[in-house]
Write an enzyme that holds these catalytic residues in place. Structure first.
Site, mmCIF file in Angstrom:
data_model
loop_
_atom_site.group_PDB
_atom_site.id
_atom_site.type_symbol
_atom_site.label_atom_id
_atom_site.label_comp_id
_atom_site.label_asym_id
_atom_site.label_seq_id
_atom_site.Cartn_x
_atom_site.Cartn_y
_atom_site.Cartn_z
ATOM 1 N N ARG A 276 0.860 -1.182 0.000
ATOM 2 C CA ARG A 276 0.000 0.000 0.000
ATOM 3 C C ARG A 276 0.899 1.237 0.000
ATOM 4 N NH1 ARG A 276 -5.431 0.069 1.541
ATOM 5 N NH2 ARG A 276 -5.151 -1.952 2.571
ATOM 6 N N SER A 351 -8.591 -5.901 -10.516
ATOM 7 C CA SER A 351 -9.991 -5.575 -10.309
ATOM 8 C C SER A 351 -10.626 -5.300 -11.662
ATOM 9 C CB SER A 351 -10.099 -4.348 -9.403
ATOM 10 O OG SER A 351 -11.442 -4.071 -9.093
ATOM 11 N N ARG A 390 2.351 -4.642 -6.030
ATOM 12 C CA ARG A 390 1.672 -5.792 -5.423
ATOM 13 C C ARG A 390 1.992 -7.080 -6.175
ATOM 14 N NH1 ARG A 390 -4.039 -4.714 -2.496
ATOM 15 N NH2 ARG A 390 -3.443 -2.842 -1.332
#
Length: 427
Positions: A276, A351, A390
């Protein structure tokens, strides 16, 4: 934005969607009221304007006292016209602002709830049993240090927390990931794009990132520009104010860009490492399609994401994101979450969102139907193919070996000079 005609015809459906999102249902009634005032004041304005024109004709023919009296009425009518016009403009502005705050209508199959109320659609691959292999897995920061690939300490010195340097093989690994992701997207028919990182307010608002997500956006007050958190913004706005030929749809773009996020609501979460962070690079897929093909395109985007993660040899699960975690623009969203061994859980890597006509209405992107030539809003969809940091975390942790080396997924080897293993630096 939602279709106002749908709101008028079926307000309960919009109320139910707002309720499922955990958003303010009262906005629906406030919007209905403002829209009614806008329409009624518009009718009043038109009636007064018609009277004004008729009176103008009478004045031209009148004389003496009659003309004086008519001129007095003309002044009164002119004031009434101005007042009606002002009322119409005020109601229209109020309705527009309320409309921008109401989220897209959620798909009826989306699970209701918050961040943890998702539904697992599919699990692909199985996590490695490191105990059976005789060693304890290292986390990505330790592996990054051994490989000379990640440096967060110096990044903190230079930029602060949640920043990082990719060095040596870390930098090469990013370039390999980006090249491989763009190659897959190009093979699937996407047009590769290098997109701006700064956008005007309308582009950010049009894609839905100035509502509930505004706290995560960086704004440059002096320039009246926003730093994008995803190239979804620049890709969605690419055809802003255009009418596209329906016969040429779908149009698919794969954008590579830096992304900037304040992570305002993440205090205490993922404070170590590069999961993050405030700045990262990403390859994003974006589609402009006929609304009738939106659901099928959503499945296609998800399929390309699964293909990508499978090619990297990562175990992952697909989740149907719950209503409260959709964001303003998505009607439905599927996330692919990769297994992170040292955390013992799945974390989001990609996503895919179906926004239907929501963003297109806000950005005035329309299509001309092949048959009949009717002009109407089209549908937009977006899907992350590779969020670099990530993905690096998942590769390092899942493909590590006992000596601290990391096996390179076969799909990346051509972009790393054929290297099969990333070796620790000599100490």
């Amino acid at each position: 934005m939602i279709d106002l005609r749908l709101l008028r015809e079926d307000p309960d459906r919009v109320r139910a969607s707002q309720r499922a999102r955990g958003e303010d249902v009262a906005l629906v009634d406030a919007l209905l009221s403002a829209d009614e005032r806008r329409r009624s004041s518009g009718v009043r304005f038109d009636e007064l304007r018609a009277q004004q024109k008729q009176l103008g004709k009478q004045v031209a023919q009148a004389k003496g006292d009659e003309k004086t009296e008519l001129l007095k009425k003309t002044k009164e009518l002119s004031d009434a016209v101005k007042a009606a016009n002002a009322e119409q403009d005020a109601a229209a502005e109020e309705a527009q602002q309320l409309l921008l705050r109401i989220g897209n209508l959620v798909h009826p199959d989306v699970p209701v709830g918050g961040e943890d109320d998702f539904a697992v659609v599919e699990t692909v691959g199985a996590p490695r049993d490191f105990a059976a292999e005789g060693f304890e897995p290292r986390d990505h920061l330790e592996l990054g240090s051994l490989l000379g690939a990640i440096d967060t300490e110096r990044a903190a010195k230079v930029s602060g927390s949640r920043f990082y340097y990719l060095t040596g093989v870390g930098a090469l690994l990013e370039l390999a990931l980006v090249n491989a992701a763009i190659a897959q997207a190009t093979a699937a028919g996407f047009t590769p794009m290098l997109t701006p990182a700064l956008v005007k307010p309308r582009a950010m608002e049009g894609t839905g990132f100035l509502g509930q997500a505004a706290e995560d956006v960086y704004y440059l007050d002096k320039d009246d520009r926003y730093l994008v958190g995803t190239s979804e913004v620049t890709l969605a706005a690419y055809h802003m104010d255009e009418i596209l030929d329906g016969a040429k749809l779908p149009l698919r773009y794969a954008g590579f860009s830096p992304c900037f996020r304040r992570e305002a609501g993440s205090h205490g979460k993922d404070t170590k490492g590069i999961i993050r962070v405030h700045q990262f690079d990403k390859v994003e897929m974006f589609s402009f399609v006929d609304p009738a093909d939106a659901s099928a395109e959503h499945e296609r985007l998800l399929g390309w994401e699964k293909q990508w993660l499978t090619s990297l040899g990562l175990p992952f699960q697909v989740i149907d994101v719950a209503t409260g975690d959709l964001g303003l623009s998505a009607s439905r969203k599927f996330d692919c979450e990769a297994w992170i061994p040292t955390q013992g859980k799945y974390r989001e890597l990609t996503s895919a969102s179906n926004c239907n006509e929501f963003q297109a209405r806000r950005l005035s992107v329309r299509m001309r139907e092949a048959e009949g030539g009717k002009v109407r809003p089209l549908a937009t969809l977006n899907g992350t193919l590779c969020a670099v940091p990530r993905t690096i975390v998942a590769i390092l942790e899942n493909h590590q070996q006992a000596d601290g080396s990391v096996r390179v997924p076969e799909v990346l080897r051509p972009y790393l000079g054929g290297r099969e293993v990333l070796e620790p630096l000599a100490r």
